[in-house]
Write an enzyme that holds these catalytic residues in place. Structure first.
Site, PDB file in Angstrom:
ATOM      1  N   ASN A  29      -6.310   4.648   8.287  1.00  0.00           N
ATOM      2  CA  ASN A  29      -5.911   3.246   8.160  1.00  0.00           C
ATOM      3  C   ASN A  29      -6.639   2.614   6.983  1.00  0.00           C
ATOM      4  O   ASN A  29      -7.748   3.030   6.635  1.00  0.00           O
ATOM      5  CB  ASN A  29      -6.285   2.496   9.449  1.00  0.00           C
ATOM      6  N   HIS A  41      -8.154  -1.095   5.819  1.00  0.00           N
ATOM      7  CA  HIS A  41      -8.519  -2.392   6.400  1.00  0.00           C
ATOM      8  C   HIS A  41      -9.126  -3.282   5.310  1.00  0.00           C
ATOM      9  O   HIS A  41      -9.960  -2.816   4.527  1.00  0.00           O
ATOM     10  CB  HIS A  41      -9.521  -2.186   7.538  1.00  0.00           C
ATOM     11  N   ASN A  84       0.835  -1.218   0.000  1.00  0.00           N
ATOM     12  CA  ASN A  84       0.000   0.000   0.000  1.00  0.00           C
ATOM     13  C   ASN A  84       0.864   1.259   0.000  1.00  0.00           C
ATOM     14  O   ASN A  84       0.543   2.238  -0.683  1.00  0.00           O
ATOM     15  CB  ASN A  84      -0.960  -0.006   1.189  1.00  0.00           C
ATOM     16  N   ARG A  92      -0.552  -2.933  14.980  1.00  0.00           N
ATOM     17  CA  ARG A  92      -0.752  -2.699  16.417  1.00  0.00           C
ATOM     18  C   ARG A  92      -1.887  -1.712  16.625  1.00  0.00           C
ATOM     19  O   ARG A  92      -2.173  -0.891  15.738  1.00  0.00           O
ATOM     20  CB  ARG A  92       0.514  -2.122  17.055  1.00  0.00           C
TER      21      ARG A  92
END
Ligand code: GAR
Length: 200
Positions: free
Chosen positions: A116, A118, A21, A100
């Site tokens: 983020n 996902h 990514n 994490r």
């Protein structure tokens, strides 16, 4: 649309794995299609591919050393990460395969500026190996989500999603590979919305 301050958007990237990514975002930057600069790449895994990618591109690459925990950073280590990101002038923190939980030091250091990616259509299948979860649940479709990070596990406000059908004969690996194809388009497109000021 709110115009941003002048200059390229400085991003800091945190990842634990191979960094595909990050590579997708970097490719858009290098092609001149994304007016951003990867100012710092950090990994909690010393031999992670994402660090090699950064070094090969001449981008500062740093290891995060956490001796106590496996699923989060201790507060003092995370505070040090914030300081290093700030020193590099980072404006947006991009989690790219960072495995994490994120806690108060980073969230308070970069309010509404930690995102983020996902590998599922959240809120479905949070947590680990979401593509495998989708397959085992018999889902007809899954996909990927970019979201703001909060203190929960994959619970932050959703920014964008892309769907991927689950095909007959899919294995966990084939499904994840097709999700990653979509991730590599979705993540740069979301970073571009921060560059343009569309996401305040
Ligand atoms: C990606 O599929 C990303 O969605 C996932 O890890 C992979 C990292 O790949 N992230 C999570 O599961 C976060 N909970 P990459 O290192 O090649 O970018």
């Amino acid at each position: 649309m709110i115009p941003r301050a002048m200059g390229r958007l400085k991003i800091g990237v945190l990842g634990s794995g191979k960094g595909s990514n990050f590579r997708a975002i970097l490719s858009e930057i290098q092609a001149g299609r994304l007016d951003a600069e990867a100012a710092l790449v950090m990994s909690d895994v010393e031999g992670a591919g994402i660090l090699d990618l950064a070094r090969a591109a001449g981008i500062p690459a740093q290891v995060i050393r956490e001796p106590k925990f496996r699923t989060k950073l201790s507060p003092e280590v995370e505070a040090d990460v914030v300081e290093r990101l700030r020193d590099a002038g980072v404006e947006l923190v991009v989690l790219a395969g960072y495995m994490r939980m994120v806690k108060a030091p980073l969230l308070e250091g970069f309010p509404r500026r930690v995102i983020n990616i996902h590998p599922s259509l959240l809120p479905a299948f949070p947590g680990l190996e979401s593509w495998r979860q989708a397959l085992e649940a018999g889902a007809e479709k899954t996909g990927c989500t970019v979201h703001f990070v909060d203190s929960g596990m994959d619970t932050g406000e959703i920014i964008a999603q892309a769907e991927v059908p689950v095909l007959p004969g899919d294995t966990a690996e084939s499904l994840h590979a097709r999700i990653q194809v979509e991730e590599h388009k979705l993540y740069p497109s979301v970073v571009a919305r921060f560059v343009s000021g569309e996401l305040p």
